[in-house]
Motif scaffolding. Structure first.
Motif, PDB file in Angstrom:
ATOM      1  N   ILE A  39       6.723  -5.353  -1.514  1.00  0.00           N
ATOM      2  CA  ILE A  39       5.521  -4.936  -1.145  1.00  0.00           C
ATOM      3  C   ILE A  39       4.883  -6.555  -1.120  1.00  0.00           C
ATOM      4  CG2 ILE A  39       3.171  -3.954  -1.531  1.00  0.00           C
ATOM      5  CD1 ILE A  39       5.268  -1.836  -0.828  1.00  0.00           C
ATOM      6  N   GLU A  40       4.016  -6.434   0.116  1.00  0.00           N
ATOM      7  CA  GLU A  40       3.891  -7.851   0.399  1.00  0.00           C
ATOM      8  C   GLU A  40       2.221  -7.787   0.692  1.00  0.00           C
ATOM      9  OE1 GLU A  40       5.859 -10.032   3.390  1.00  0.00           O
ATOM     10  OE2 GLU A  40       7.729  -9.777   2.642  1.00  0.00           O
ATOM     11  N   ARG A  41       1.318  -8.957   0.750  1.00  0.00           N
ATOM     12  CA  ARG A  41      -0.177  -9.168   1.221  1.00  0.00           C
ATOM     13  C   ARG A  41      -0.014 -10.002   2.244  1.00  0.00           C
ATOM     14  NH1 ARG A  41      -5.083  -7.576  -0.439  1.00  0.00           N
ATOM     15  NH2 ARG A  41      -4.359  -6.700  -2.394  1.00  0.00           N
ATOM     16  N   GLY A  42      -0.821  -9.543   3.619  1.00  0.00           N
ATOM     17  CA  GLY A  42      -0.813 -10.269   4.458  1.00  0.00           C
ATOM     18  C   GLY A  42      -1.737  -9.657   5.615  1.00  0.00           C
ATOM     19  N   ASP A  43      -1.313 -10.062   6.899  1.00  0.00           N
ATOM     20  CA  ASP A  43      -2.175  -9.730   8.056  1.00  0.00           C
ATOM     21  C   ASP A  43      -1.062  -8.803   8.898  1.00  0.00           C
ATOM     22  OD1 ASP A  43      -4.195 -11.318   7.121  1.00  0.00           O
ATOM     23  OD2 ASP A  43      -3.967 -12.965   8.828  1.00  0.00           O
ATOM     24  N   ILE A  44      -1.736  -7.777   9.582  1.00  0.00           N
ATOM     25  CA  ILE A  44      -0.991  -6.677  10.553  1.00  0.00           C
ATOM     26  C   ILE A  44      -1.703  -6.943  11.627  1.00  0.00           C
ATOM     27  CG2 ILE A  44      -0.027  -4.542  10.764  1.00  0.00           C
ATOM     28  CD1 ILE A  44       0.241  -4.281   7.705  1.00  0.00           C
ATOM     29  N   THR A  45      -0.977  -7.059  12.598  1.00  0.00           N
ATOM     30  CA  THR A  45      -1.423  -6.704  14.245  1.00  0.00           C
ATOM     31  C   THR A  45      -0.737  -5.806  14.876  1.00  0.00           C
ATOM     32  OG1 THR A  45      -2.119  -9.274  14.315  1.00  0.00           O
ATOM     33  CG2 THR A  45      -2.216  -8.177  16.221  1.00  0.00           C
ATOM     34  N   LEU A 383      -1.494  -0.456   3.822  1.00  0.00           N
ATOM     35  CA  LEU A 383      -1.758   0.668   3.015  1.00  0.00           C
ATOM     36  C   LEU A 383      -3.091   0.576   2.653  1.00  0.00           C
ATOM     37  CD1 LEU A 383      -0.892   2.202   0.510  1.00  0.00           C
ATOM     38  CD2 LEU A 383      -0.954   0.438  -1.305  1.00  0.00           C
ATOM     39  N   VAL A 384      -3.581   1.855   3.049  1.00  0.00           N
ATOM     40  CA  VAL A 384      -5.125   2.180   2.784  1.00  0.00           C
ATOM     41  C   VAL A 384      -5.453   2.958   1.609  1.00  0.00           C
ATOM     42  CG1 VAL A 384      -6.846   3.643   3.923  1.00  0.00           C
ATOM     43  CG2 VAL A 384      -5.427   2.727   5.411  1.00  0.00           C
ATOM     44  N   LYS A 385      -4.712   3.749   1.047  1.00  0.00           N
ATOM     45  CA  LYS A 385      -4.667   4.318  -0.294  1.00  0.00           C
ATOM     46  C   LYS A 385      -3.390   4.716  -0.797  1.00  0.00           C
ATOM     47  CE  LYS A 385      -7.167   8.185  -2.594  1.00  0.00           C
ATOM     48  NZ  LYS A 385      -8.020   9.267  -2.306  1.00  0.00           N
ATOM     49  N   GLY A 386      -3.131   4.367  -2.286  1.00  0.00           N
ATOM     50  CA  GLY A 386      -1.904   4.626  -2.707  1.00  0.00           C
ATOM     51  C   GLY A 386      -1.477   3.793  -3.953  1.00  0.00           C
ATOM     52  N   ASP A 387      -0.924   4.136  -4.896  1.00  0.00           N
ATOM     53  CA  ASP A 387      -0.568   3.426  -5.969  1.00  0.00           C
ATOM     54  C   ASP A 387       0.650   2.440  -5.766  1.00  0.00           C
ATOM     55  OD1 ASP A 387      -0.680   2.582  -8.523  1.00  0.00           O
ATOM     56  OD2 ASP A 387       0.236   4.198  -9.657  1.00  0.00           O
ATOM     57  N   LEU A 388       0.379   1.265  -5.137  1.00  0.00           N
ATOM     58  CA  LEU A 388       1.344   0.461  -4.812  1.00  0.00           C
ATOM     59  C   LEU A 388       0.883  -0.983  -5.003  1.00  0.00           C
ATOM     60  CD1 LEU A 388       3.194   1.408  -1.340  1.00  0.00           C
ATOM     61  CD2 LEU A 388       3.906   1.593  -3.819  1.00  0.00           C
ATOM     62  N   LYS A 389       1.567  -2.006  -5.580  1.00  0.00           N
ATOM     63  CA  LYS A 389       1.005  -3.079  -5.939  1.00  0.00           C
ATOM     64  C   LYS A 389       2.117  -4.258  -5.172  1.00  0.00           C
ATOM     65  CE  LYS A 389      -0.736  -1.821 -10.409  1.00  0.00           C
ATOM     66  NZ  LYS A 389      -0.507  -0.376 -10.265  1.00  0.00           N
ATOM     67  N   VAL A 390       1.554  -5.166  -4.963  1.00  0.00           N
ATOM     68  CA  VAL A 390       2.268  -6.514  -4.391  1.00  0.00           C
ATOM     69  C   VAL A 390       3.252  -6.971  -5.315  1.00  0.00           C
ATOM     70  CG1 VAL A 390       2.087  -8.687  -3.671  1.00  0.00           C
ATOM     71  CG2 VAL A 390       0.181  -7.133  -3.149  1.00  0.00           C
ATOM     72  N   GLY A 391       4.507  -7.055  -4.722  1.00  0.00           N
ATOM     73  CA  GLY A 391       5.733  -7.469  -5.425  1.00  0.00           C
ATOM     74  C   GLY A 391       6.545  -6.333  -5.982  1.00  0.00           C
ATOM     75  N   GLU A 392       5.903  -5.109  -5.891  1.00  0.00           N
ATOM     76  CA  GLU A 392       6.929  -3.942  -6.240  1.00  0.00           C
ATOM     77  C   GLU A 392       8.062  -3.865  -5.134  1.00  0.00           C
ATOM     78  OE1 GLU A 392       4.731  -0.580  -8.784  1.00  0.00           O
ATOM     79  OE2 GLU A 392       4.067  -0.685  -6.760  1.00  0.00           O
ATOM     80  N   LEU A 393       9.003  -3.370  -5.729  1.00  0.00           N
ATOM     81  CA  LEU A 393      10.364  -3.034  -4.748  1.00  0.00           C
ATOM     82  C   LEU A 393      10.231  -1.576  -4.370  1.00  0.00           C
ATOM     83  CD1 LEU A 393      13.231  -5.062  -6.593  1.00  0.00           C
ATOM     84  CD2 LEU A 393      11.653  -5.860  -4.729  1.00  0.00           C
ATOM     85  N   VAL A 394      10.506  -1.288  -3.059  1.00  0.00           N
ATOM     86  CA  VAL A 394      10.449   0.032  -2.469  1.00  0.00           C
ATOM     87  C   VAL A 394      11.823  -0.079  -1.982  1.00  0.00           C
ATOM     88  CG1 VAL A 394       8.036   0.246  -2.450  1.00  0.00           C
ATOM     89  CG2 VAL A 394       9.487  -0.934  -0.534  1.00  0.00           C
ATOM     90  N   ALA A 395      12.540   1.520  -1.923  1.00  0.00           N
ATOM     91  CA  ALA A 395      13.622   1.606  -1.313  1.00  0.00           C
ATOM     92  C   ALA A 395      13.511   1.835   0.262  1.00  0.00           C
ATOM     93  CB  ALA A 395      14.222   2.834  -1.952  1.00  0.00           C
ATOM     94  N   VAL A 396      14.519   0.958   0.772  1.00  0.00           N
ATOM     95  CA  VAL A 396      14.538   1.261   2.397  1.00  0.00           C
ATOM     96  C   VAL A 396      15.885   1.654   2.984  1.00  0.00           C
ATOM     97  CG1 VAL A 396      12.938  -0.756   2.636  1.00  0.00           C
ATOM     98  CG2 VAL A 396      15.302  -1.202   2.505  1.00  0.00           C
ATOM     99  N   GLY A 397      16.858   2.169   2.037  1.00  0.00           N
ATOM    100  CA  GLY A 397      18.044   2.811   2.445  1.00  0.00           C
ATOM    101  C   GLY A 397      19.103   2.688   1.211  1.00  0.00           C
ATOM    102  N   LEU A 398      20.372   3.265   1.266  1.00  0.00           N
ATOM    103  CA  LEU A 398      21.427   3.405   0.419  1.00  0.00           C
ATOM    104  C   LEU A 398      22.253   1.922   0.389  1.00  0.00           C
ATOM    105  CD1 LEU A 398      22.411   7.033   0.383  1.00  0.00           C
ATOM    106  CD2 LEU A 398      20.940   5.866  -1.208  1.00  0.00           C
ATOM    107  N   SER A 399      22.532   1.636  -0.609  1.00  0.00           N
ATOM    108  CA  SER A 399      23.430   0.214  -0.562  1.00  0.00           C
ATOM    109  C   SER A 399      24.782   0.790  -0.081  1.00  0.00           C
ATOM    110  CB  SER A 399      23.359  -0.367  -1.815  1.00  0.00           C
ATOM    111  OG  SER A 399      24.500  -1.586  -1.867  1.00  0.00           O
ATOM    112  N   SER A 400      25.524  -0.023   0.607  1.00  0.00           N
ATOM    113  CA  SER A 400      26.738   0.307   1.183  1.00  0.00           C
ATOM    114  C   SER A 400      27.649   0.524  -0.205  1.00  0.00           C
ATOM    115  CB  SER A 400      27.197  -0.720   2.124  1.00  0.00           C
ATOM    116  OG  SER A 400      27.268  -1.832   1.632  1.00  0.00           O
TER     117      SER A 400
END
Length: 413
Positions: A39-45, A383-400
Motif C-alpha cells: 500500500i502506497e501514498r501518492g497521486d492518482i490521475t 482509498l476513501v475509507k477503510g482500515d489500511l495503512k501505508v506499507g501494509e502488504l495486500v494479496a494480489v494473487g496466489l503464488s505459483s
C-alpha cells in the motif's frame, strides 16, 4: 557390536519413513502462499485516451461570384493574408463593356421619361383648351346661338383630350418603370464588375488554391472554389473519437494533453471544448466526437495532423493508493469434500462482497478489509475509507510456488 547397530538402523529407518508419510496423509495440504503488493501514498490521475485529427478553428472557402478568365493571382499556398486583401482578379474587360452598355441604356431610358413627361404636359394643355371650348358652346346652345350638333362636337373633342391625357400619363409611368429597370441592370453589371476583384474575407493562411492564371471559371451552376483559407492557425481544434464507454466521464472544460508524431516526446496543452451528441458507428463500435481546443501560438501544428490525446477526468493528490489487482483478488474457497477430483481449479468466493482487499497477517494468513474507493487509474485506486495503512502488504494473487495442492500418497514398504 557392529552387527547389532546395523540391525537397529535397518529397523529404525522404515519406522521413521512411515511416521513421516502418515503425518503428511493426516494433514493432506500445505498452506497457500500469496503474491503481494504494498500500500502506497501518492497521486492518482484518471484519464480517457482517444485520437483524432487537427483542424483550423475556422476554414473559409473563397469562390468567384462571376464567370471569367483568371487574369492574376496575388496569393499562394501558405501565404499569410489579411481581411480585404486582393488575392485574385478575373479579366474585367467583358464586364466593363456591359457596364458601358447599361449606362447607354440608362440615358435612353431617361430620354424616354423626359419625352413622356412632355407628352403629359401637352395632353393637359389640350384638355384645358377643349374644356373651355365645350363650356362656351354649352352656354351658347342655351341661347340658341349654336346648334346642339356643334355643342356635341366640342364635347367629343374634350373627352378625346381627356383620354389622350390618361394615355400620356400611362406612357410616362411605363417610361419611369423602364428607367428603374435600366438602373437596376446598371447596378447589376457594376456589381459583377466589382466581383472580378476577389478579396480575402478573413485574416489567415491560404491552405489550398485550385486555379492558375489564364484558367476559366464558371459560376453558372455553382460558385467555383478558388482558395481555402484557415483563419488564424494559432487557435486550432482536434476532433477526437471517444468510445461510448468513456463518453459519460467527459465534460466541457476538462484539461487535456496530446502529442503528434511530428514532434516525438513533446506534448501540447488542450481543453475539452465540446461533446457532440451524434454517434458514429464503425463495425458495430459506437463512438462520439469530442472537440478539444488547442493553443498553437508556436505554429508547430498543422491541419490534418493526428492528435493522440489524454483527457484528465479526475485527480487525487497525496492519497493512499490500493493496487487494482488487490481489489480484483479473491482467495480460493476451502474444499468441503476431500473426494473432489484431483487437479480441479479451486473454487472462489462468488458472493457480492463489495470492495474488499485482503491484508497479509501473521503466519502467512490473510484478513479481509472492506474499503470505499474513489479515483482510479490503470494501476491504482484511491482509498476513501477503510482500515489500511501505508506499507501494509495486500494479496494480489496466489503464488505459483505456494498454491495449495494434495500431497501424493506413498506406499508403505
Amino acid at each position: 557390536m557392529k552387527a547389532k547397530w546395523i540391525i537397529i538402523l535397518a529397523v529404525a529407518i522404515p519406522i521413521v519413513a512411515a511416521s513421516s508419510t502418515l503425518s503428511v496423509l493426516k494433514f493432506g495440504k500445505k498452506p497457500a502462499e500469496y503474491r503481494t503488493a504494498i500500500i502506497e501514498r501518492g497521486d492518482i490521475t484518471s484519464i480517457v485516451m482517444a485520437s483524432g485529427t487537427l483542424h483550423p478553428l475556422l476554414t473559409v472557402q473563397v469562390g468567384s461570384e462571376v464567370s471569367g478568365t483568371i487574369k492574376a493571382l496575388y496569393a499562394d499556398e501558405d501565404s499569410e493574408v489579411t481581411q480585404g486583401q486582393l488575392i485574385a482578379k478575373i479579366d474585367p474587360a467583358p464586364f466593363i463593356n456591359r457596364v458601358n452598355e447599361a449606362k447607354a441604356n440608362l440615358k435612353m431610358a431617361g430620354a424616354k421619361v423626359t419625352s413622356a413627361s412632355a407628352e403629359v404636359v401637352g395632353a393637359e394643355v389640350q384638355v384645358k383648351d377643349t374644356k373651355r371650348t365645350y363650356d362656351r358652346f354649352e352656354a351658347l346652345v342655351k341661347d340658341g346661338v349654336v346648334t346642339q350638333e356643334d355643342r356635341d362636337v366640342t364635347l367629343t373633342k374634350y373627352e378625346t383630350a381627356l383620354a389622350e391625357l390618361d394615355a400620356a400619363k400611362a406612357r410616362y409611368e411605363l417610361a419611369l418603370g423602364e428607367l428603374e429597370q435600366v438602373k437596376a441592370a446598371l447596378e447589376t453589371t457594376e456589381l459583377d464588375l466589382s466581383y472580378t476583384d476577389i478579396f480575402s474575407p478573413v485574416n489567415g493562411t491560404v491552405l489550398t488554391w485550385v486555379v492558375d492564371v489564364g484558367q476559366t471559371v464558371s459560376a453558372r451552376m455553382q460558385t467555383p472554389i478558388l482558395f481555402t483559407i484557415a483563419q488564424d492557425l494559432r487557435e486550432m481544434e482536434a476532433y477526437l473519437d471517444v468510445n461510448e464507454a468513456d463518453i459519460g466521464r467527459l465534460t466541457v472544460g476538462q484539461p487535456a494533453t496530446f502529442y503528434v508524431n511530428a514532434y516525438p516526446g513533446q506534448t501540447f496543452g488542450a481543453e475539452v471544448a465540446g461533446i457532440r451528441s451524434s454517434p458514429k458507428v464503425t463495425q458495430n463500435v459506437v463512438t462520439y466526437e469530442v472537440v478539444i481546443g488547442v493553443d498553437n501560438n508556436a505554429l508547430k501544428l498543422k491541419p490534418g495532423m493526428t492528435a493522440n490525446a489524454t483527457v484528465i477526468v479526475a485527480e487525487a493528490k497525496d492519497v493512499i493508493k490500493i493496487p487494482n489487482a488487490a481489489l480484483r483478488f479473491r482467495p480460493p474457497v476451502p474444499e468441503k469434500d476431500s473426494r473432489e477430483k484431483p487437479g480441479a481449479t479451486p473454487k472462489r468466493n462468488n458472493k457480492n462482497e463489495g470492495n474488499v482487499v485482503y491484508v497479509l497477517v501473521k503466519n502467512g494468513k490473510i484478513k479481509s478489509i472492506p474499503v470505499e474507493i474513489g479515483v482510479s487509474d490503470n494501476s491504482f485506486t484511491e482509498l476513501v475509507k477503510g482500515d489500511l495503512k501505508v506499507g501494509e502488504l495486500v494479496a494480489v494473487g496466489l503464488s505459483s510456488k505456494g498454491k495449495s495442492f494434495d500431497m501424493p500418497s506413498r506406499r508403505l514398504l
